[in-house]
Enzyme design. Sequence first.
Site, PDB file in Angstrom:
ATOM      1  N   GLU A 107       1.736   0.238  -4.920  1.00 42.41           N
ATOM      2  CA  GLU A 107       0.706   1.189  -5.323  1.00 42.41           C
ATOM      3  C   GLU A 107       1.326   2.570  -5.526  1.00 42.41           C
ATOM      4  OE1 GLU A 107      -3.509   3.085  -3.682  1.00 42.41           O
ATOM      5  OE2 GLU A 107      -1.863   2.655  -2.306  1.00 42.41           O
ATOM      6  N   ASP A 120       0.824  -1.202   0.000  1.00 42.90           N
ATOM      7  CA  ASP A 120       0.000   0.000   0.000  1.00 42.90           C
ATOM      8  C   ASP A 120       0.867   1.264   0.000  1.00 42.90           C
ATOM      9  OD1 ASP A 120      -2.722   1.152   0.375  1.00 42.90           O
ATOM     10  OD2 ASP A 120      -1.876   1.850   2.270  1.00 42.90           O
TER      11      ASP A 120
END
Length: 640
Positions: free
Chosen positions: A381, A352
């Site tokens: 990400e 993330d």
Amino acid sequence: MKKLLPIIIVFLFFSCVKKSKNASIELEVANTYLEKVDPPNWWVGFNNNRLQLLVKEDRITNYKVSIDYPGVYLKQVHTADSPNYLFLDLDIAKNTKPGKFDIIFKNDSITKKHTYELKRRSFDSNKLIGFDSSDAIYLITPDRFVNGDDTNDIIKELKEKQIDRSHNYKRHGGDIKGIIEHLDYIEKLGFTSIWPTPLLINDMPESSYHGYAITDYYEVDPRFGSLIDYKKLSFELRRRKMKLIMDQVVNHCGLNHWWMLDLPFKNWINHQENYENNKSNWNWETVITSNHRRTTNQDPYASEKDKSLNVDGWFVPQMPDLNQRNPYMATYLIQNSIWWIETLQLGGIRQDTYPYPDKEFMSNWAKAITTEYPNFTIVGEEWSYNPLLIGYWQQGAKNKDQYESNLKSTMDFAMQKNIVNALNEEESWDKGLIKMYEGLANDFHYAEPRDIMIFPDNHDMSRIFTQLKGDVVNTKMALSYMLVLPRIPQIYYGTEILMNDFEKPGDHGLIRSDFPGGWKEDTINAFIKKGLTPEQIDMQIFLSKILNYRKQSKAIQEGKTIHFAPFDGVYVLFRTYNNEVVVHIINKNKTAVTIDLNRFAEMNLKGRIFKNVISGERFIWNETMELKGKGSLLLTSIKE
């Protein structure tokens, strides 16, 4: 003898007292409970033979530590700023045998014992294969997919105690068991991997159903299930030759993480002094939030202030920003990732908010993992529509600052946006399909385009059906195009039944709506097509046919890509591998058109027989082809 009797009595008395004291000490040692030892276990046989244990216990710095186990050497004991932590550096020799051993903690009056286990590794790390372009990934928000066990919906010991399916930001009860029970559905659709959003505990008072506010990096959230359930999910996937991708978060934790009550070091989190001075009034006014200027990672002109705000600023007030420049924090996070890979035999990690942590740490983190698991895959990400930024983070990039990420895959937000814009816009020389064409042409910048992840949408953005304004044909064109690109495709749960967020586009709670049929009381059940509209059923079938064809198509998985610039509202892309040819055609014309196949003469296809992957119809490639109307066409060559 009478003279000796008093001496003997005194000796026996003190002997009994000594035995009694020894017995009480042994009892205390045998029943000692340390508050925390992380990682909770480890393994023998890693390339890196070093292990650092975090020990949390009241006033533990007052204790001397010893270990007596063949092949395990206590090299150094580190104290922290808090007296309640020790960090133990262990060396584990290559020939160390698996087993349990005691770590002894002694001070002047008390001896404490912790039994630690080194396990035998259950697989060859070289044979652990990560996800790649042969895979298609099904992204799931577990709380909103299937409630397989309603007995764990509410855990009285945790802070959030309410289940409310009518509220988009409260927990709805989906869990790991629900995913396991519907793996057949996912597999039959044609997916080869699943990516659940984080399943670790989020003991927050509200709105933590998503999983990104972790409060213990080694504990599964009991509302999702247990570690045994998590292991079972991984086993059931491997049994099907499918892969489990774990969503991890090293940038931040949840505000109620256990260490927030007693931080080990003064720099364990970023802006720690500000947090500790404002605990009683922690809100938007007191938090130093990120400026979200991720370009500061690459910008040669970026100010130190802006760089710091991106890396050190808190994502939101409920998520403390971890300081990966603290070497103990860095080691803790690296070991945690390896622990989960080893425990679950993962098929990959999705990391993330990749550009927000310290980027040197991120490089070291990825390298530590791939050193142990050379065929593993990590996707980061990077929410950017700029291919320059996307490419920067992929390993092998020729970056001007010489940065090497060690990251195999990153996420293609740029191409996703190009596809949506191309299909929503009217055709002209600089709008419409040309954006798809030129977006794909940017692949010259990427070290390995085939390792980049493409997606129509995800858990943080409007559903693709919403983005494409409820146009079913455009949605089919977007999905079919993405699934034939030289990419790793990811599809969000419910895309196959046209789930949408029309009511409030972009609302996270609505984007993550419940999958129909995942709860006993549901009147619509998409798993068995009960109550679905004809359009929804048609989309399920459409997507499944492409995904299942993709499973066995070498041309799509690793073939050469050739595309022709859009002309008169038609865009044609070819994927080839040996004798296999896949043709993808997008026609944005609302009426039938005939295209001249001589334009594609360099593909040398004249006389070849093709089959329509969706309808099964056959077509001989000759002079012309009639496209009956707006839509996409996926053709595969038939062996002669």
